[in-house]
Design a protein around this motif. Structure first.
Motif, PDB file in Angstrom:
ATOM      1  N   GLU A 219      31.486  41.659  31.873  1.00 21.44           N
ATOM      2  CA  GLU A 219      32.598  41.146  31.056  1.00 21.44           C
ATOM      3  C   GLU A 219      33.154  39.864  31.675  1.00 21.44           C
ATOM      4  O   GLU A 219      32.942  39.602  32.866  1.00 21.44           O
ATOM      5  N   ILE A 220      33.875  39.108  30.859  1.00 16.85           N
ATOM      6  CA  ILE A 220      34.415  37.831  31.356  1.00 16.85           C
ATOM      7  C   ILE A 220      35.193  38.091  32.637  1.00 16.85           C
ATOM      8  O   ILE A 220      36.078  38.945  32.671  1.00 16.85           O
ATOM      9  N   THR A 221      34.872  37.333  33.661  1.00 17.33           N
ATOM     10  CA  THR A 221      35.475  37.575  34.974  1.00 17.33           C
ATOM     11  C   THR A 221      35.727  36.250  35.678  1.00 17.33           C
ATOM     12  O   THR A 221      34.889  35.349  35.650  1.00 17.33           O
ATOM     13  N   GLU A 222      36.890  36.170  36.312  1.00 23.75           N
ATOM     14  CA  GLU A 222      37.162  35.022  37.165  1.00 23.75           C
ATOM     15  C   GLU A 222      36.805  35.453  38.584  1.00 23.75           C
ATOM     16  O   GLU A 222      37.389  36.403  39.099  1.00 23.75           O
ATOM     17  N   VAL A 223      35.826  34.814  39.158  1.00 23.60           N
ATOM     18  CA  VAL A 223      35.342  35.233  40.481  1.00 23.60           C
ATOM     19  C   VAL A 223      35.935  34.336  41.560  1.00 23.60           C
ATOM     20  O   VAL A 223      35.778  33.113  41.529  1.00 23.60           O
ATOM     21  N   ASN A 224      36.596  34.972  42.528  1.00 23.07           N
ATOM     22  CA  ASN A 224      37.175  34.238  43.650  1.00 23.07           C
ATOM     23  C   ASN A 224      36.056  33.672  44.528  1.00 23.07           C
ATOM     24  O   ASN A 224      35.113  34.379  44.868  1.00 23.07           O
ATOM     25  N   ILE A 225      36.140  32.394  44.881  1.00 24.66           N
ATOM     26  CA  ILE A 225      35.124  31.833  45.779  1.00 24.66           C
ATOM     27  C   ILE A 225      35.726  31.488  47.149  1.00 24.66           C
ATOM     28  O   ILE A 225      35.060  30.871  47.981  1.00 24.66           O
ATOM     29  N   GLY A 226      36.976  31.898  47.353  1.00 29.76           N
ATOM     30  CA  GLY A 226      37.606  31.718  48.666  1.00 29.76           C
ATOM     31  C   GLY A 226      37.408  32.972  49.514  1.00 29.76           C
ATOM     32  O   GLY A 226      36.609  33.847  49.181  1.00 29.76           O
ATOM     33  N   VAL A 227      38.128  33.056  50.628  1.00 33.31           N
ATOM     34  CA  VAL A 227      37.953  34.215  51.523  1.00 33.31           C
ATOM     35  C   VAL A 227      39.300  34.850  51.858  1.00 33.31           C
ATOM     36  O   VAL A 227      40.367  34.273  51.610  1.00 33.31           O
ATOM     37  N   ARG A 228      39.223  36.044  52.455  1.00 29.11           N
ATOM     38  CA  ARG A 228      40.415  36.696  52.988  1.00 29.11           C
ATOM     39  C   ARG A 228      40.271  36.796  54.520  1.00 29.11           C
ATOM     40  O   ARG A 228      39.273  36.358  55.075  1.00 29.11           O
TER      41      ARG A 228
ATOM     42  N   PRO B 207      26.569  37.693  40.012  1.00 30.43           N
ATOM     43  CA  PRO B 207      26.907  38.410  38.768  1.00 30.43           C
ATOM     44  C   PRO B 207      27.341  39.859  38.969  1.00 30.43           C
ATOM     45  O   PRO B 207      27.851  40.476  38.035  1.00 30.43           O
ATOM     46  N   ALA B 208      27.170  40.420  40.169  1.00 26.22           N
ATOM     47  CA  ALA B 208      27.703  41.777  40.414  1.00 26.22           C
ATOM     48  C   ALA B 208      29.214  41.789  40.185  1.00 26.22           C
ATOM     49  O   ALA B 208      29.796  42.822  39.829  1.00 26.22           O
ATOM     50  N   ASN B 209      29.829  40.631  40.378  1.00 26.76           N
ATOM     51  CA  ASN B 209      31.284  40.526  40.155  1.00 26.76           C
ATOM     52  C   ASN B 209      31.670  40.803  38.703  1.00 26.76           C
ATOM     53  O   ASN B 209      32.826  41.069  38.410  1.00 26.76           O
ATOM     54  N   TYR B 210      30.723  40.689  37.775  1.00 23.44           N
ATOM     55  CA  TYR B 210      31.049  40.814  36.345  1.00 23.44           C
ATOM     56  C   TYR B 210      31.018  42.255  35.848  1.00 23.44           C
ATOM     57  O   TYR B 210      31.413  42.524  34.717  1.00 23.44           O
ATOM     58  N   TYR B 211      30.479  43.182  36.663  1.00 24.90           N
ATOM     59  CA  TYR B 211      30.304  44.567  36.184  1.00 24.90           C
ATOM     60  C   TYR B 211      31.564  45.399  36.403  1.00 24.90           C
ATOM     61  O   TYR B 211      32.102  45.444  37.517  1.00 24.90           O
ATOM     62  N   PRO B 212      31.998  46.115  35.362  1.00 27.12           N
ATOM     63  CA  PRO B 212      33.186  46.949  35.483  1.00 27.12           C
ATOM     64  C   PRO B 212      33.096  47.941  36.651  1.00 27.12           C
ATOM     65  O   PRO B 212      34.084  48.165  37.350  1.00 27.12           O
ATOM     66  N   ALA B 213      31.909  48.493  36.880  1.00 29.87           N
ATOM     67  CA  ALA B 213      31.781  49.516  37.935  1.00 29.87           C
ATOM     68  C   ALA B 213      32.047  48.947  39.324  1.00 29.87           C
ATOM     69  O   ALA B 213      32.401  49.695  40.235  1.00 29.87           O
ATOM     70  N   PHE B 214      31.867  47.655  39.491  1.00 31.01           N
ATOM     71  CA  PHE B 214      32.066  47.067  40.817  1.00 31.01           C
ATOM     72  C   PHE B 214      33.437  46.404  40.948  1.00 31.01           C
ATOM     73  O   PHE B 214      33.985  46.292  42.039  1.00 31.01           O
ATOM     74  N   LYS B 215      33.978  45.944  39.813  1.00 33.69           N
ATOM     75  CA  LYS B 215      35.252  45.217  39.856  1.00 33.69           C
ATOM     76  C   LYS B 215      36.394  46.087  40.372  1.00 33.69           C
ATOM     77  O   LYS B 215      37.401  45.587  40.841  1.00 33.69           O
ATOM     78  N   LYS B 216      36.228  47.392  40.230  1.00 31.15           N
ATOM     79  CA  LYS B 216      37.332  48.281  40.591  1.00 31.15           C
ATOM     80  C   LYS B 216      37.570  48.349  42.108  1.00 31.15           C
ATOM     81  O   LYS B 216      38.607  48.832  42.540  1.00 31.15           O
ATOM     82  N   TYR B 217      36.644  47.867  42.907  1.00 30.75           N
ATOM     83  CA  TYR B 217      36.816  47.964  44.356  1.00 30.75           C
ATOM     84  C   TYR B 217      37.717  46.841  44.866  1.00 30.75           C
ATOM     85  O   TYR B 217      37.379  45.655  44.738  1.00 30.75           O
TER      86      TYR B 217
END
Ligand code: FS2
Ligand code: SF4
Length: 548
Positions: free
Chosen positions: A220-229, A266-276
């Motif tokens: 699904e449409i996702t804004e993916v962070n490209i910075g770090v923590r 693209p793993a960032n776009y999957y609902p199952a992974f976004k929840k982490y």
């Protein structure tokens, strides 16, 4: 050695001393020997098909073996030798299954048997196992085009199998195709086999799409962070989503963050992974930039598939580089396969990460993706309206691979110079040439729609077929869609054959046409499918806008 399977092959002819990719001669020769024994497996498997169903274990093995020989996958000779030994066992098992029905006049790949490892290594250096064993240029070209396409199909089938999705007919085709290269087919029959590979590439990509979306939901449409923590992290690269799932589960609550690299973005776009919550985003760019990015990441790196490139003499990350699956590298720790019903054990990475510094920030901000077929079709009304109103004049499919060659700036320049009323559809690591350019949107639809990994190229076909249906067209080529595909390795060849099987014509292919296409084979592709090399940015944009 002789290898011409990727776009960066020496002088666009063939690597003969050492791979431009860094592949040493011994490794190249062992990969050829692995393919040679796989052909032997296929000969017996074909004979067995006369007696009953496809041997699924052999099919699964063939997929992993072919995947092993894809560019930037296997670098450890020991791992390739182990796979050749396994191939010999598989071949022996199939032969015994045939009993008294072993065919006559078997080719050498079905009968050659080493006495010991040294025999195996000397055979690997023999001319008879090389690509160049086929003397006729066109025969060699058609056989290798087929095998290279099969490598891509095998990789996609392997990914689907990891998620429990298999189709016997795909394994059956790989057997048929490999076995066909051991007999003297007519040119027409060889061309037909290549086109059949395109049909099976479509079937396999559809299966993988089903496997991925059933397991992890629709991207699904996702804004993916490209910075770090500020926490230490683990970087995961390659294409294996099952590894991604297990890594996320095993890092949860440990204080260790997870970042994707390269084709894992693209793993960032999957609902199952976004929840982490500890899945932070993506770090860095495409595969060929890994030497500096793996250095500055500071934490463990997990390579699940291609592209892994050889470390430089001054690289310091070998001690935190982990391979798994078909990937291998001398000196890197290898995470073993999961046992049935279990998970891979990534605890060594977690333990090491805890003693590592947090990643160095190399960029900030975000990128937007997640436009696989389900998400785009959810926006179909908006897209169709924009096409009808003229707000969107054309779609340009710029999927495929990225690579090191300077000439690939062409793709950045095309993206920058396409008019603002065009949309770029992409998949694969080719997107890194333009996915951080902020090209804007058309009425809320981003001008770069990323469907995912190269493995997700199927989505682009689904979108095109849906648009054809919505606009009531008879031919996919009547759509306002142009194809400007970048290729590097063998999965892209499978994608190309899939597009041909779907009837797409007039594809631009670059940055160079494959070295494994002889002039006559290239002519067949030009005359029947209108495939063409890229030209200048300006000429190509003008031609594409004119529907050429
Ligand atoms: Fe990119 Fe490399 Fe996806 Fe290819 S990360 S070129 O092998 O698989 O695309
Ligand atoms: Fe050369 Fe590409 Fe083969 Fe590497 S994979 S040896 S660069 S053709």
């Amino acid at each position: 050695m002789f290898c011409f399977q990727c776009q960066e092959t020496a002088k666009n002819q063939g690597c003969t001393i050492k791979g431009v990719c860094g592949k040493p001669e011994t490794t190249a020769d062992l990969q050829d020997l692995l393919i040679f024994v796989c052909k032997g497996i296929a000969v017996y498997a074909e004979a067995l098909k006369q007696q009953g169903p496809v041997d699924k274990d052999a099919g699964r093995f063939l997929c992993q073996a072919l995947f092993t020989t894809i560019t930037n996958v296997a670098w450890a000779d020991d791992a390739i030798i182990a796979r050749i030994e396994e191939a010999l066992e598989v071949r022996g098992r199939l032969k015994s299954r045939l009993g008294d029905n072993v065919p006559d006049n078997l080719p050498e790949c079905a009968t050659w048997t080493p006495r010991d490892r040294s025999d195996l290594q000397s055979k690997a250096q023999s001319e008879t196992v090389r690509i160049t064993a086929a003397q006729n240029q066109d025969v060699r070209s058609l056989r290798e085009l087929l095998i290279i396409g099969c490598k891509g199909i095998a990789a996609y089938a392997d990914h689907a199998a990891v998620l429990g999705h298999e189709k016997e007919e795909i394994y059956g085709f790989l057997m048929e195709a490999l076995a066909s290269t051991t007999s003297d087919l007519s040119t027409d029959d060889m061309v037909a086999m290549v086109l059949k590979a395109g049909e099976f590439a479509v079937t396999t990509m559809a299966l993988l799409d089903e496997a991925n979306t059933k397991a992890y939901g629709n991207p699904e449409i996702t804004e993916v962070n490209i910075g770090v923590r500020g926490n230490p992290g683990i970087l995961i690269s390659g294409h294996d989503l099952k590894d991604m799932e297990e890594l996320l589960k095993q890092t949860e609550g440990t204080g260790v963050d997870v970042y994707t690299h390269g084709e894992m973005l693209p793993a960032n776009y999957y609902p199952a992974f976004k929840k982490y919550e500890h899945f932070v985003g993506n770090y860095g760019g495409s595969w060929w930039q890994q030497a500096s990015e793996f250095e500055s990441f500071n934490g463990p790196i997990l390579m699940t598939t291609n592209c892994l490139v050889p470390l430089k003499a001054d690289s310091t990350y070998l001690g935190r580089l982990y391979t798994t699956g078909v990937v291998s590298y001398p000196g890197a720790a290898h995470i073993p396969e999961r046992v049935a019903g279990g998970a891979k054990d990534f605890s060594a990475l977690v333990a090491q990460a805890k003693n590592c510094s947090a990643p160095v920030e190399i960029e900030t901000g975000s990128i937007v993706g997640g436009f696989a077929h389900n998400q785009v079709l959810a926006l179909a009304d908006k897209v169709v309206e924009a096409v009808k109103s003229g707000a969107i004049k054309r779609f340009v499919v710029m999927a495929g691979c990225d690579g090191r060659q300077k000439s690939r700036s062409y793709y950045t320049e095309v993206a920058e110079n396409l008019p603002k009323d065009t949309i770029i559809l992409t998949a694969g690591c080719a997107k890194y040439r333009y996915n951080k350019l902020n090209l804007g949107d058309i009425g809320g639809i981003p001008r770069v729609l990323d469907a995912g990994q190269c493995n997700d190229s199927y989505s682009l076909a689904v979108i095109a077929l849906k648009l054809k249906e919505v606009f009531g067209l008879d031919d996919i080529n009547e759509l306002p869609v142009s194809y400007d595909i970048a290729w590097y390795e063998q999965k892209a060849v499978a994608v190309l054959l899939a597009l041909l099987a779907l009837g797409v014509k007039g594809i631009r292919l670059g940055p160079t046409l494959p070295a494994f296409l002889s002039p006559n084979v290239a002519k067949v592709l030009v005359e029947n499918f209108g495939i063409k090399p890229i030209g200048t940015v300006e000429d190509d944009i003008n031609a594409m806008l004119a529907g050429q």
